[in-house]
Design a protein around this motif. Structure first.
Motif, PDB file in Angstrom:
ATOM      1  N   UNK A 121       5.645  70.601 -89.902  1.00 20.98           N
ATOM      2  CA  UNK A 121       4.553  70.611 -91.027  1.00 20.98           C
ATOM      3  C   UNK A 121       4.828  71.149 -92.490  1.00 20.98           C
ATOM      4  N   UNK A 122       3.990  70.800 -93.204  1.00 20.46           N
ATOM      5  CA  UNK A 122       4.439  71.399 -94.639  1.00 20.46           C
ATOM      6  C   UNK A 122       3.672  73.079 -94.794  1.00 20.46           C
ATOM      7  N   UNK A 123       4.276  73.649 -95.568  1.00 20.26           N
ATOM      8  CA  UNK A 123       3.599  75.008 -95.678  1.00 20.26           C
ATOM      9  C   UNK A 123       3.740  75.275 -97.238  1.00 20.26           C
ATOM     10  N   UNK A 124       2.659  75.656 -97.979  1.00 15.30           N
ATOM     11  CA  UNK A 124       2.625  75.706 -99.507  1.00 15.30           C
ATOM     12  C   UNK A 124       3.673  77.166 -99.653  1.00 15.30           C
ATOM     13  N   UNK A 125       4.239  77.158-100.879  1.00 12.43           N
ATOM     14  CA  UNK A 125       4.825  77.938-101.314  1.00 12.43           C
ATOM     15  C   UNK A 125       4.836  78.180-102.669  1.00 12.43           C
ATOM     16  N   UNK A 126       5.499  79.205-103.440  1.00 15.05           N
ATOM     17  CA  UNK A 126       5.261  79.352-104.810  1.00 15.05           C
ATOM     18  C   UNK A 126       5.878  78.400-105.889  1.00 15.05           C
ATOM     19  N   UNK A 127       6.846  77.618-105.041  1.00 14.40           N
ATOM     20  CA  UNK A 127       7.361  76.364-105.870  1.00 14.40           C
ATOM     21  C   UNK A 127       6.497  75.011-105.639  1.00 14.40           C
ATOM     22  N   UNK A 128       6.665  74.649-104.590  1.00 18.41           N
ATOM     23  CA  UNK A 128       5.999  73.576-104.106  1.00 18.41           C
ATOM     24  C   UNK A 128       6.100  73.749-102.312  1.00 18.41           C
ATOM     25  N   UNK A 129       5.612  72.591-101.775  1.00 21.11           N
ATOM     26  CA  UNK A 129       5.719  72.523-100.225  1.00 21.11           C
ATOM     27  C   UNK A 129       6.992  72.606 -99.672  1.00 21.11           C
ATOM     28  N   UNK A 130       7.073  73.281 -98.423  1.00 16.05           N
ATOM     29  CA  UNK A 130       8.324  73.298 -97.770  1.00 16.05           C
ATOM     30  C   UNK A 130       7.962  72.756 -96.257  1.00 16.05           C
ATOM     31  N   UNK A 131       9.026  72.229 -95.883  1.00 16.41           N
ATOM     32  CA  UNK A 131       8.897  71.704 -94.553  1.00 16.41           C
ATOM     33  C   UNK A 131       9.431  72.959 -93.241  1.00 16.41           C
ATOM     34  N   UNK A 132       8.740  73.046 -92.473  1.00 18.53           N
ATOM     35  CA  UNK A 132       9.078  74.200 -91.402  1.00 18.53           C
ATOM     36  C   UNK A 132       9.068  73.548 -90.077  1.00 18.53           C
ATOM     37  N   UNK A 133       9.821  73.802 -89.123  1.00 10.96           N
ATOM     38  CA  UNK A 133      10.096  73.375 -87.930  1.00 10.96           C
ATOM     39  C   UNK A 133      11.117  74.242 -87.116  1.00 10.96           C
ATOM     40  N   UNK A 134      10.801  74.394 -86.056  1.00 12.81           N
ATOM     41  CA  UNK A 134       9.730  73.795 -85.121  1.00 12.81           C
ATOM     42  C   UNK A 134       8.542  75.033 -85.124  1.00 12.81           C
ATOM     43  N   UNK A 135       7.341  74.411 -84.937  1.00  9.10           N
ATOM     44  CA  UNK A 135       6.278  75.244 -85.002  1.00  9.10           C
ATOM     45  C   UNK A 135       5.429  75.497 -83.761  1.00  9.10           C
ATOM     46  N   UNK A 136       6.375  75.179 -82.651  1.00  8.52           N
ATOM     47  CA  UNK A 136       5.752  75.778 -81.315  1.00  8.52           C
ATOM     48  C   UNK A 136       5.944  74.685 -80.056  1.00  8.52           C
ATOM     49  N   UNK A 137       6.581  73.768 -80.484  1.00 16.86           N
ATOM     50  CA  UNK A 137       6.806  72.816 -79.194  1.00 16.86           C
ATOM     51  C   UNK A 137       8.139  73.429 -78.258  1.00 16.86           C
TER      52      UNK A 137
END
Length: 340
Positions: A121-137
């Motif tokens: 999923x995407x997470x908001x940051x100070x610059x722009x959105x970042x992609x983060x994985x794995x988030x729980x699978x």
């Protein structure tokens, strides 16, 4: 039929999504009466939708093992089967996350070279959105899994964030090469060796505070650490907005300051609103499956639909397959991954 609000929010969100993308068509799986009632208030969707009556519903309290046994009789299971059969390009659900993941993995299987799907999923940051994985699978991952996640996360960033060469890093307790587990160090070695053949820039390690700063475009980690990072970020966002609201209510002077700051506060709220980043994806499967947050509003569900549409239009599965072909020579065990 899933989520906190059922067909009303789903179809209102679909109405918004179709305004953005007039090429969208829908198959609506679920109990016919409430779907028809909601369709009456969504004319654009009603004109381009097929209702597939299914009485069985996966509840939020159902265990994945229970849901799997009833998959063929539930709206969630039949929606995933439609993707498998090529009758739909993607499935979007706000229902039970564990059940959706389990059903999708069994029905669709993993892409060649991918051992495990990852939740991204995407997470908001100070610059722009970042992609983060794995988030729980996947709570535990080896070096090969992390490399595969990096390849998939970079492909996702190229599609959703339109970055030709996203910066990718492994989440670690320090940025130095000597820190971290053996799996992290081996994954870093493999990514450095393979990066020249991939459309990404490997940036080494990133610490937890670097996520919010937007130091990299893609953050790769196991599902245990990733889920903690996500929930911590969500809790911190609520803490900040809560403290600001309390401070602005402290006196007439701070209330006046709040009035003057309203445009900035609205922008902050929009940046932290999870509905603006809604649409987690099970990457690594032979099909596109998008998970909407159960509490998403109409705008949030529309975003989840649009994420699914963008991934299909940009051929995310083809991108991952091509990248895994390039990296396979650097992963001794990749050839043994499930190619079904």
């Amino acid at each position: 039929m899933g989520g906190d609000h059922g067909p009303e929010v789903v179809l209102a969100g679909a109405e918004i999504a179709r305004q953005r993308y007039p090429d969208l068509r829908f198959r609506l799986y679920g109990q016919e009466a409430p779907i028809r009632a909601a369709l009456a208030r969504a004319p654009k969707v009603a004109a381009e939708a097929e209702v597939v009556p299914v009485e069985g519903v996966v509840l939020g309290t159902d265990r994945p093992s229970q849901a799997i046994r009833r998959a063929r009789t539930t709206s969630m299971g039949q929606a995933i089967e439609a993707v498998k059969a090529g009758e739909a390009a993607a499935a979007v659900s706000a229902g039970n996350t564990g059940a959706l993941m389990a059903m999708a993995k069994i029905a669709l299987r993993t892409l060649a070279g991918i051992e495990r799907p990852a939740l991204v999923a995407l997470m908001p940051t100070m610059r722009s959105d970042s992609v983060v994985l794995d988030l729980g699978a996947n709570t535990e991952c080896d070096a090969d899994n992390l490399v595969q996640f990096a390849v998939m996360g970079a492909a996702f960033a190229r599609t959703v964030l339109a970055l030709p060469r996203p910066r990718v890093a492994l989440l670690n307790i320090g940025e130095e090469d000597m820190k971290g587990t053996g799996e992290l160090k081996e994954a870093a070695r493999l990514l450095r060796a393979a990066a020249t053949d991939l459309p990404l820039e490997f940036a080494g390690f990133v610490e937890g505070n670097g996520i919010g700063q937007g130091q990299v475009d893609v953050v790769v980690t196991d599902g245990f650490s990733g889920n903690i990072a996500l929930k911590t970020a969500e809790g911190t966002a609520k803490l900040v907005t809560g403290l600001l609201a309390r401070a602005y209510r402290a006196s007439w002077l701070t209330r006046l300051g709040a009035l003057l700051s309203r445009p900035a506060l609205r922008a902050l709220k929009d940046q932290l609103d999870p509905n603006n980043h809604n649409g987690a994806v099970f990457l690594g499967l032979n099909g596109v499956v998008v998970k909407s947050h159960g509490a998403a509003d109409t705008r949030g569900f529309a975003n989840a639909i649009c994420v699914a549409r963008d991934l299909v239009a940009d051929n995310i599965l083809g991108r991952i397959r091509a990248d895994m072909e390039n990296v396979r020579a650097h992963l001794p065990s990749a050839g043994a991954a499930n190619a079904a």
